[in-house]
Design an enzyme around this catalytic site. Structure first.
Site, mmCIF file in Angstrom:
data_model
loop_
_atom_site.group_PDB
_atom_site.id
_atom_site.type_symbol
_atom_site.label_atom_id
_atom_site.label_comp_id
_atom_site.label_asym_id
_atom_site.label_seq_id
_atom_site.Cartn_x
_atom_site.Cartn_y
_atom_site.Cartn_z
ATOM 1 N N PHE A 193 -87.129 49.132 -32.806
ATOM 2 C CA PHE A 193 -88.491 48.714 -32.452
ATOM 3 C C PHE A 193 -89.533 49.272 -33.419
ATOM 4 O O PHE A 193 -90.631 48.714 -33.546
ATOM 5 C CB PHE A 193 -88.810 49.126 -31.012
ATOM 6 C CG PHE A 193 -89.279 50.542 -30.821
ATOM 7 C CD1 PHE A 193 -90.627 50.844 -30.723
ATOM 8 C CD2 PHE A 193 -88.365 51.590 -30.714
ATOM 9 C CE1 PHE A 193 -91.061 52.143 -30.532
ATOM 10 C CE2 PHE A 193 -88.786 52.884 -30.512
ATOM 11 C CZ PHE A 193 -90.138 53.172 -30.426
ATOM 12 N N LYS A 194 -89.205 50.344 -34.127
ATOM 13 C CA LYS A 194 -90.173 50.946 -35.046
ATOM 14 C C LYS A 194 -90.585 49.980 -36.162
ATOM 15 O O LYS A 194 -91.657 50.121 -36.753
ATOM 16 C CB LYS A 194 -89.595 52.219 -35.667
ATOM 17 C CG LYS A 194 -89.016 53.221 -34.672
ATOM 18 C CD LYS A 194 -90.061 53.885 -33.828
ATOM 19 C CE LYS A 194 -89.472 54.856 -32.825
ATOM 20 N NZ LYS A 194 -89.004 56.093 -33.398
ATOM 21 N N ASP A 195 -89.722 48.993 -36.452
ATOM 22 C CA ASP A 195 -90.049 48.027 -37.505
ATOM 23 C C ASP A 195 -91.331 47.251 -37.191
ATOM 24 O O ASP A 195 -92.065 46.874 -38.100
ATOM 25 C CB ASP A 195 -88.905 47.021 -37.687
ATOM 26 C CG ASP A 195 -87.671 47.636 -38.325
ATOM 27 O OD1 ASP A 195 -87.824 48.467 -39.230
ATOM 28 O OD2 ASP A 195 -86.550 47.267 -37.919
#
Length: 538
Positions: free
Chosen positions: A129-131
């Site tokens: 999800f950090k992308d």
């Protein structure tokens, strides 16, 4: 606010957005300053002076927008046009969420699992999800650097030294967002032996000359403390121009607001009985509190959220806070010594093995500010000053005493918008197994914590539940294999492992071991690396 000017936006005229520090020293700052500095000069975190009300721009009209179009509308409420013109902002977001970088057309698709929905946030370049945030942050850094360096050559050019700590996913996402960017070097600190093999390989096999991996003897909290200490040192900040990629950088939180709105609209389309204006619950596996804080912003902006459910693993400092109002590194009654105050329990969900959640400071400020405004006639400026003073004292007590307790009114405010759940390793494994047995769907351990907490929450509320799925299961083979190795038809390489991961662990790597968790040693290493590059480039 009296000092705000007015600028045009897609929704008409709006006040320019300015930013302040949670601890009170920095005020009236631009978005560019907040992004490029990362951490406030007083050690606090940056916040918008006002959370914009999306109702004034009729957020319901965003329901058919693409993900980058929706991100544009949300970012436009937080960034003045005189800082980033509309066409430039659109270009930044279009590049951040281009089909070339994302494997799902919707960017963050919503999937139905029986009585709840799972929001898949792992379709970006590093499968986490950090992308969603770090593709955007990398492009924002590049945009501001290009503008600063227009017409400059050699040593006159502004160079950014980006430093971040990771428990696994932030590191690779930040590296992929900044690799090859001109005038920027990125240093990522990870706790040696405490990230998954795939996560470590994703970081250390990126060989671009501006990427530097540092393996630290210690925990994620040690890495995070080093990063904060470096930002707090005026000499290092002055000579290296530090920039932050952890969710202490407000741009990270801002970018994540988008998928709360997008998943709500997806739910409207997936469930014919769910209408615009109906309430929903979001359940978020939580480590550093940035992901769920974005949900809080979405709620404050007008999204109809009944509750935000915090799902923790066995490192449950946040769950204990919501139960008692005490935020402490050790449970009440446990003997706390200097030696063991910072112990973190290793679990099957390592990205959540965090003792102190940095972004919780931002929520504390909002809760303290709301309480300070409660007596009639209180001036908002005075209330903000009081909130900053209280937050600064709480964080001082956390560092010196191992914890603090908030007043009853602050806890009541926290419970109004949030609930919490604690999920053990055993329950995580059981959830992965049960979900696969019943539905054939494979969860990573962090997402399993969110699903487990959702199932409990469903017993308390009948509104639709959206559990955030934060990583692809292939990134956490140990936990997935532990749960499913004896299940009929289970095949990790055939059913779980993406082709992008094949051979990853055998590729050439570049990483430097830091023998201690001394921030001074890390500072010297970073400085020597940057000075060496400057000399060789001269």
């Amino acid at each position: 606010m009296a000092n705000q000017s007015t600028t045009a936006s897609a929704g008409g005229l709006r006040p320019s957005q300015r930013y302040l520090s949670t601890r009170g020293k920095d005020r009236d700052l631009s978005f560019e300053t907040v992004v490029m500095n990362g951490l406030a000069t007083d050690g606090g975190l940056y916040l918008p002076e006002e959370i914009p009300d999306a109702s004034s721009t009729h957020w319901e009209q965003w329901k058919d927008l693409s993900f980058p179009e929706l991100a544009f509308e949300i970012f436009s409420l937080y960034i003045s046009r005189d800082e980033i013109p509309a066409e430039d902002l659109k270009d930044i977001l279009d590049r951040s969420y281009s089909p070339a970088a994302w494997r799902a057309k919707e960017v963050t698709p919503l999937v139905k699992l029986n009585d709840l929905y799972v929001l898949e946030l792992f379709h970006g370049p590093t499968f986490a999800f950090k992308d969603v945030a770090l593709q955007t942050l990398g492009n924002l850094f590049e945009y501001f650097l290009l503008r600063k360096n227009a017409g400059k050559v050699g040593r006159d050019r502004h160079h950014l030294t980006v430093i971040g700590a990771t428990s696994g996913d932030t590191g690779s996402a930040a590296i992929y967002g900044l690799r090859g960017k001109k005038d920027a070097d990125i240093f990522i600190l990870h706790p040696r032996g405490r990230v998954s093999p795939i996560q470590e390989a994703q970081m250390t096999t990126v060989l671009d000359s501006n990427v530097h991996n540092l393996a630290v003897e210690g925990t994620f909290d040690d890495c995070q403390d080093i990063v904060k200490a470096l930002f707090a040192d005026p000499e290092i900040n002055r000579t290296l121009n530090l920039g932050a990629v952890n969710s202490i950088n407000f741009a990270r939180v801002l970018a994540q607001i988008t998928y709360y709105f997008s998943s709500y609209f997806s739910l409207c389309k997936a469930d014919g009985s769910f209408k615009l204006g109906d309430k929903v619950r979001f359940v978020v596996p939580t480590g550093n509190f940035g992901d769920i804080l974005a949900g809080y912003f979405a709620h404050r902006m007008g999204l109809p959220v009944e509750k935000l459910v915090i799902a923790t693993n066995e490192n449950d400092i946040l769950h204990r806070f919501w139960q008692s109002g005490r935020y402490e590194k050790k449970p009440t009654g446990s003997p706390i010594t200097v030696a063991d105050m910072d112990d973190v329990r290793e679990t099957l969900s390592p990205a959540m093995d965090i003792l102190v959640s940095s972004n919780f400071e931002r929520l504390l400020w909002f809760m303290a500010h709301e309480q300070a405004l409660s007596p009639p006639g209180v001036d908002d400026t005075a209330a903000k000053r009081q909130a900053s003073q209280e937050v600064a004292q709480w964080l001082t007590d956390l560092k010196s005493k191992g914890g603090f307790e908030v007043p009853a009114g602050v806890l009541q405010t926290a419970r109004r918008d949030f609930e919490s759940e604690r999920v053990s390793d055993q329950q995580t494994v059981e959830t992965i197994k049960a979900t696969y047995d019943k539905l054939g769907y494979i969860l990573d351990p962090h997402s399993a914590i969110g699903v487990c907490a959702s199932l409990r929450s469903l017993s308390r509320s009948s509104v639709p539940h959206i559990a955030l799925s934060t990583a692809h299961p292939a990134k956490f083979a140990k936990a997935v294999d532990l749960a499913l190795k004896n299940e009929p038809g289970y095949d990790f390489e055939g059913k779980v492992l993406p082709p992008q991961f094949l051979g990853l662990e055998t590729r050439e790597r570049r990483v430097k071991l830091v023998d201690s968790n001394s921030w001074e040693e890390v500072g010297r290493l970073v400085k020597a690396t940057i000075e060496g590059k400057v000399v060789s480039a001269a």
